[in-house]
Write a protein that holds these residues in place. Structure first.
Motif, PDB file in Angstrom:
ATOM      1  N   GLY A  77      39.870  22.264  52.186  1.00 56.05           N
ATOM      2  CA  GLY A  77      39.720  23.294  53.202  1.00 56.05           C
ATOM      3  C   GLY A  77      40.788  23.046  54.254  1.00 56.05           C
ATOM      4  O   GLY A  77      40.881  21.939  54.775  1.00 56.05           O
ATOM      5  N   LEU A  79      42.533  24.595  57.802  1.00 53.84           N
ATOM      6  CA  LEU A  79      42.523  25.557  58.904  1.00 53.84           C
ATOM      7  C   LEU A  79      43.786  25.375  59.737  1.00 53.84           C
ATOM      8  O   LEU A  79      43.889  24.447  60.543  1.00 53.84           O
ATOM      9  CB  LEU A  79      41.298  25.343  59.796  1.00 53.84           C
ATOM     10  CG  LEU A  79      41.217  26.255  61.029  1.00 53.84           C
ATOM     11  CD1 LEU A  79      41.081  27.719  60.605  1.00 53.84           C
ATOM     12  CD2 LEU A  79      40.075  25.853  61.946  1.00 53.84           C
ATOM     13  N   TYR A  98      36.533  35.329  51.333  1.00 54.68           N
ATOM     14  CA  TYR A  98      36.949  33.981  50.937  1.00 54.68           C
ATOM     15  C   TYR A  98      35.986  33.367  49.937  1.00 54.68           C
ATOM     16  O   TYR A  98      36.411  32.612  49.041  1.00 54.68           O
ATOM     17  CB  TYR A  98      37.102  33.096  52.179  1.00 54.68           C
ATOM     18  CG  TYR A  98      38.413  33.361  52.885  1.00 54.68           C
ATOM     19  CD1 TYR A  98      39.598  32.801  52.422  1.00 54.68           C
ATOM     20  CD2 TYR A  98      38.473  34.205  53.993  1.00 54.68           C
ATOM     21  CE1 TYR A  98      40.811  33.060  53.044  1.00 54.68           C
ATOM     22  CE2 TYR A  98      39.682  34.475  54.623  1.00 54.68           C
ATOM     23  CZ  TYR A  98      40.850  33.909  54.138  1.00 54.68           C
ATOM     24  OH  TYR A  98      42.046  34.171  54.746  1.00 54.68           O
ATOM     25  N   ILE A 141      36.963  28.542  55.780  1.00 58.13           N
ATOM     26  CA  ILE A 141      37.466  27.410  54.990  1.00 58.13           C
ATOM     27  C   ILE A 141      36.338  26.501  54.504  1.00 58.13           C
ATOM     28  O   ILE A 141      36.604  25.473  53.875  1.00 58.13           O
ATOM     29  CB  ILE A 141      38.495  26.582  55.785  1.00 58.13           C
ATOM     30  CG1 ILE A 141      37.822  25.878  56.957  1.00 58.13           C
ATOM     31  CG2 ILE A 141      39.638  27.450  56.244  1.00 58.13           C
ATOM     32  CD1 ILE A 141      38.650  24.758  57.532  1.00 58.13           C
TER      33      ILE A 141
END
Length: 325
Positions: A77, A79, A98, A141
């Motif tokens: 993940g 960001l 997502y 995410i």
């Protein structure tokens, strides 16, 4: 412990600008590693090198036992600081989008609840507050339930309540075994969340360790701030070191002095000293050193070293540097 994220002597330059200069770190499974440093120190470049979006000029990086560019994206993940989703998607549509990218995604309702957006799920992204937008980005995410999270300034623009929501979320994820690497300018955030902190300056990690270790080694002494117009010379016979409060330190002003190495039990001794000499004061604040003191001390050291190095160059070297800048 198992190393999940590793960087060894990473180097990266952009023209004449050195972004990374032999930067190294190791992050273990379930650990939260906080990366702090001045603007331009190389934090974002280091994160990009670790996530496979920037190729280093030298050195090596490994995530989950392989090169960053080869890691299964379902296990990561990421960001970025400048992540901006489409304005005309609602928070739910954003999370749904997502989630649709992964075969085994988390329930979007759970994600929205986790980032505190359950009551704003039908609001367009452009109509969310700045803090809500950042929380929506964090949620996007998390849909793949990643093993490793890279968070570049995750709470930028978030109000205190929202920041606490994100902090709790990061803590819960780490407790479940997720490895987290985050960059932040918020020393309270780093001190609260990070198991270990690395300070990056001029492309190098100049110190790393737990917040407690860094404070003990680099934080300096306790300080008693006295709000007074009296000059430090008025404290000449006080048994503790005294200095004028620097304006860069939070919770101080120019009409204050700092008394060092005073324990809480010794504050009364200082008060007696003030009253015996009719030194007027309007407030007293005692504080232990914290991560902000470490940051200021190490960042100042790095800046002085860089300035000294520049001053030590020969006239020819200085002229050449000026021509190529």
């Amino acid at each position: 412990m198992e190393a999940v994220v590793e960087a060894t002597d990473l180097e990266r330059t952009y023209g004449e600008t050195v972004a990374l200069a032999r930067a190294s770190l190791t992050v273990e499974r379930g650990e939260v590693f906080g990366l702090i440093g001045p603007n331009g120190a190389g934090k974002t470049t280091l994160v990009r090198a670790l996530t496979g979006t920037t190729e280093p000029d030298a050195g090596s990086a490994r995530v989950l036992g392989t090169e960053p560019s080869a890691v299964d994206r379902d296990r990561l993940g990421v960001l970025p600081q400048d992540f901006s989703p489409p304005d005309r998607l609602t928070a739910r549509e954003l999370i749904d989008y997502y989630a649709g990218l992964y075969d085994d995604a988390r329930d979007p309702d759970d994600v929205l609840a986790a980032v505190g957006l359950a009551d704003a799920d039908d609001t367009w992204y452009e109509n969310l507050s700045g803090g809500q937008q950042r929380r929506a980005c964090v949620g996007s995410i998390l849909v793949n339930d990643p093993d490793v999270l890279f968070l570049d300034e995750p709470t930028t623009g978030i109000d205190p309540a929202g920041r606490r929501t994100i902090w709790t979320l990061v803590e819960d994820l780490a407790a479940e075994g997720t490895t987290v690497v985050l960059t932040t300018h918020d020393m309270a955030e780093a001190e609260h969340l990070a198991d270990r902190v690395g300070l990056l300056a001029d492309g190098q990690i100049v110190a790393q360790g737990s917040p407690e270790e860094l404070v003990a080694t680099h934080g300096g002494s306790s300080r008693l701030t006295i709000e007074t117009t009296a000059d430090p010379d008025a404290f000449a016979d006080l048994e503790y070191p005294v200095e004028r409060a620097a304006t860069r330190r939070r919770s101080t002003n120019t009409d204050a002095v700092i008394v060092r190495d005073v324990t809480p039990a010794e504050i009364g001794t200082v008060v007696d000293y003030l009253e015996a000499r009719d030194l007027e004061y309007t407030g007293l604040t005692w504080a232990e050193p914290d991560l902000e003191d470490v940051y200021l001390a190490l960042a100042d050291d790095a800046e002085r070293e860089r300035t000294t190095s520049a001053d030590d160059r020969t006239p020819t070297e200085t002229a050449t540097a000026g021509e190529t800048a």
